[in-house]
Design an enzyme around this catalytic site. Structure first.
Site, PDB file in Angstrom:
ATOM      1  N   ASP A 116      -8.348  -1.864  -0.448  1.00 26.83           N
ATOM      2  CA  ASP A 116      -9.414  -0.860  -0.362  1.00 26.83           C
ATOM      3  C   ASP A 116      -9.036   0.364  -1.202  1.00 26.83           C
ATOM      4  OD1 ASP A 116     -11.705   0.479   0.447  1.00 26.83           O
ATOM      5  OD2 ASP A 116     -10.798   1.228   2.288  1.00 26.83           O
ATOM      6  N   LYS A 127       4.139  -4.082   0.970  1.00 26.26           N
ATOM      7  CA  LYS A 127       5.106  -3.041   1.350  1.00 26.26           C
ATOM      8  C   LYS A 127       6.220  -3.759   2.114  1.00 26.26           C
ATOM      9  CE  LYS A 127       6.454   1.268   1.697  1.00 26.26           C
ATOM     10  NZ  LYS A 127       6.915   2.046   0.512  1.00 26.26           N
ATOM     11  N   ASP A 152     -10.356   1.453  -5.360  1.00 21.69           N
ATOM     12  CA  ASP A 152     -11.000   2.731  -5.679  1.00 21.69           C
ATOM     13  C   ASP A 152     -10.222   3.457  -6.773  1.00 21.69           C
ATOM     14  OD1 ASP A 152     -13.054   2.374  -3.882  1.00 21.69           O
ATOM     15  OD2 ASP A 152     -12.869   4.374  -2.994  1.00 21.69           O
ATOM     16  N   TYR A 164      -7.879  -3.592   9.541  1.00 22.49           N
ATOM     17  CA  TYR A 164      -9.300  -3.328   9.778  1.00 22.49           C
ATOM     18  C   TYR A 164      -9.847  -4.139  10.954  1.00 22.49           C
ATOM     19  CZ  TYR A 164      -9.906  -0.787   5.386  1.00 22.49           C
ATOM     20  OH  TYR A 164      -9.842   0.135   4.383  1.00 22.49           O
ATOM     21  N   ASP A 222       3.267   1.450  -3.247  1.00 16.85           N
ATOM     22  CA  ASP A 222       3.414   2.820  -3.765  1.00 16.85           C
ATOM     23  C   ASP A 222       3.696   2.803  -5.269  1.00 16.85           C
ATOM     24  OD1 ASP A 222       5.835   1.650  -3.066  1.00 16.85           O
ATOM     25  OD2 ASP A 222       6.707   3.432  -2.141  1.00 16.85           O
TER      26      ASP A 222
HETATM   27  C1  IPM Z   1     -15.356  -0.771   0.597  1.00 14.83           C
HETATM   28  C2  IPM Z   1     -15.694   0.341   1.530  1.00 14.83           C
HETATM   29  C3  IPM Z   1     -15.641  -0.190   2.952  1.00 14.83           C
HETATM   30  C4  IPM Z   1     -14.249  -0.727   3.195  1.00 14.83           C
HETATM   31  C5  IPM Z   1     -16.019   0.824   4.043  1.00 14.83           C
HETATM   32  C6  IPM Z   1     -17.390   1.394   3.801  1.00 14.83           C
HETATM   33  C7  IPM Z   1     -15.906   0.221   5.414  1.00 14.83           C
HETATM   34  O1  IPM Z   1     -14.834   1.414   1.358  1.00 14.83           O
HETATM   35  O2  IPM Z   1     -16.111  -1.756   0.539  1.00 14.83           O
HETATM   36  O3  IPM Z   1     -14.329  -0.680  -0.057  1.00 14.83           O
HETATM   37  O4  IPM Z   1     -13.327   0.043   3.453  1.00 14.83           O
HETATM   38  O5  IPM Z   1     -14.076  -1.926   3.109  1.00 14.83           O
HETATM   39 MG    MG Z   2     -13.439   1.174  -0.182  1.00  8.55          MG
END
Ligand code: IPM
Ligand code: MG
Length: 358
Positions: A247, A190, A251, A141, A223
């Site tokens: 990230d 990985k 999620d 990032y 993975d």
């Molecule tokens: C998170 C979000 C952010 C990230 C985006 C909005 C840049 O997805 O906080 O997880 O990827 O860090």
């Molecule tokens: Mg995110």
């Protein structure tokens, strides 16, 4: 206690849920005799509209002078043009870097009363209690990136870089948290492909062996982790990983308890203010309808009280209030499974009343 708290409502449902977080903070102040000084600042798309920048300098300055920051969400279709000079997300990345918030802490905990809202089977999800540590200010990032001409048109590149110090500090933070829990730390990488991952493995293994001998350490390829997280989530206690993997996995993990609307997160550095936010995004499709679930933000308030203000009793009072309200059967639409639901502000007021009563 007197504390300065910066509110960054942001875009979409951000302002709606932050308003409910503020209600919870005010209830705590009244109940426990604290005083908060609030300052509301711009970040994300609304900041781009007002100033041209996703993170105006006044916001950065206010945040640096605060004890803690409560953020809603940034982004939305209005600012999604890939050719735009700046994007709302840039504000988020910049504030993390400016405040050196290198650790993103995301608890994934199944609430028993909500287990049936999960897309997974009850027997897999009930009892899940995972604490993610995602590295937040390094990796792909933040590495060098760009585009250059290519015989087929163009090529684009991003670079993943980590150094020893960056890996050590987040490993320590995660291992310390594991010591206060079930004493198990899983490092995700990985390493069968990436050199960066091989450094992560070497460094984190050494840190845990030398400094946290009571913590059981294991490594897992990302993975495989993606599978295990939904096939046997109860096997995990604390998970530590780099920025991009974290990230994605957080999620995925957010789906375990049923709704993203329940999950808070904290972004922490080694000193200075922490930044607290719900992990759901700006949800532009439901913005302004008053139906967003404010509980993730209210639980982020609990994390703020605990981690930035060292107010453990107050943090627990907020968490207990959320439990009580859920146990009493109150639901926002996302967790109502088609049944009766309350609005964003009704849910906030229910929790507020419960904190006051506790
Ligand atoms: C998170 C979000 C952010 C990230 C985006 C909005 C840049 O997805 O906080 O997880 O990827 O860090
Ligand atoms: Mg995110």
């Amino acid at each position: 206690m007197d504390a300065k708290i910066v509110l960054l409502p942001g875009d979409g449902i951000g302002p709606e849920v932050v308003a409910e977080g503020q209600k919870a903070l005010n209830a705590v102040a009244r109940k426990f005799g604290h005083r908060w000084e609030f300052e509301t600042c711009l970040i994300g798309g609304c900041a781009i509209d007002a100033t041209g920048s996703a993170l105006p300098d006044v916001t950065t300055v206010a945040c640096k002078q605060s004890h803690a920051i409560l953020l809603g969400a940034v982004g939305g279709p209005k600012w999604d043009d890939p050719r735009a000079k700046t994007r709302p997300e840039a504000g988020l990345l910049k504030i993390r870097k400016e405040l050196q918030l290198f650790a993103n802490v995301r608890p994934v905990k199944a609430y028993d009363v909500l287990v049936d809202a999960s897309p997974l089977k009850r027997e897999i999800v009930a009892g899940v209690d995972i604490l993610f540590f995602r590295e937040l200010t390094g990796g792909i990032y933040f590495g060098e990136s760009g585009r250059r001409p290519h015989s087929s048109g163009e090529e684009a590149f991003n670079t993943m870089i980590y150094n020893t110090g960056e890996i050590e500090r987040i490993t320590r933070m995660a291992a310390r948290a594991a010591q206060g829990r079930r004493k198990k730390l899983t490092q995700v990488d990985k390493a069968n492909v990436l050199e960066v991952s091989r450094l992560w493995r070497e460094v984190s293994q050494r840190v845990v062996r030398d400094e946290f001998p009571d913590v059981q350490y294991e490594v897992l390829l990302v993975d495989a982790m993606a599978m295990h997280l939904i096939s046997k989530p109860k096997c995990f206690d604390v998970i530590v990983t780099e920025n991009l993997f974290g990230d994605i996995l957080t999620d995925e993990g957010a789906m375990l308890p049923g709704s993203m609307g329940m999950l808070p997160s904290a972004s922490l550095g080694s000193s200075g203010p922490g930044l607290y936010e719900p992990i759901h995004g700006s949800a532009p499709d439901i913005a302004g309808k008053g139906i967003a679930n404010p509980l993730a933000t209210i639980l982020a308030v609990a994390m703020l009280l605990r981690h930035s203000l060292s107010l453990e009793t107050e943090a627990r009072a907020v968490e207990a209030a959320v439990d009580t309200v859920l146990n009493a059967g109150h639901r926002t639409t996302d967790i109502a499974a088609g049944g009766k639901s309350v609005s964003t502000s009704e849910m906030g007021s229910l929790v507020e009343a419960q904190i006051t009563k506790s």
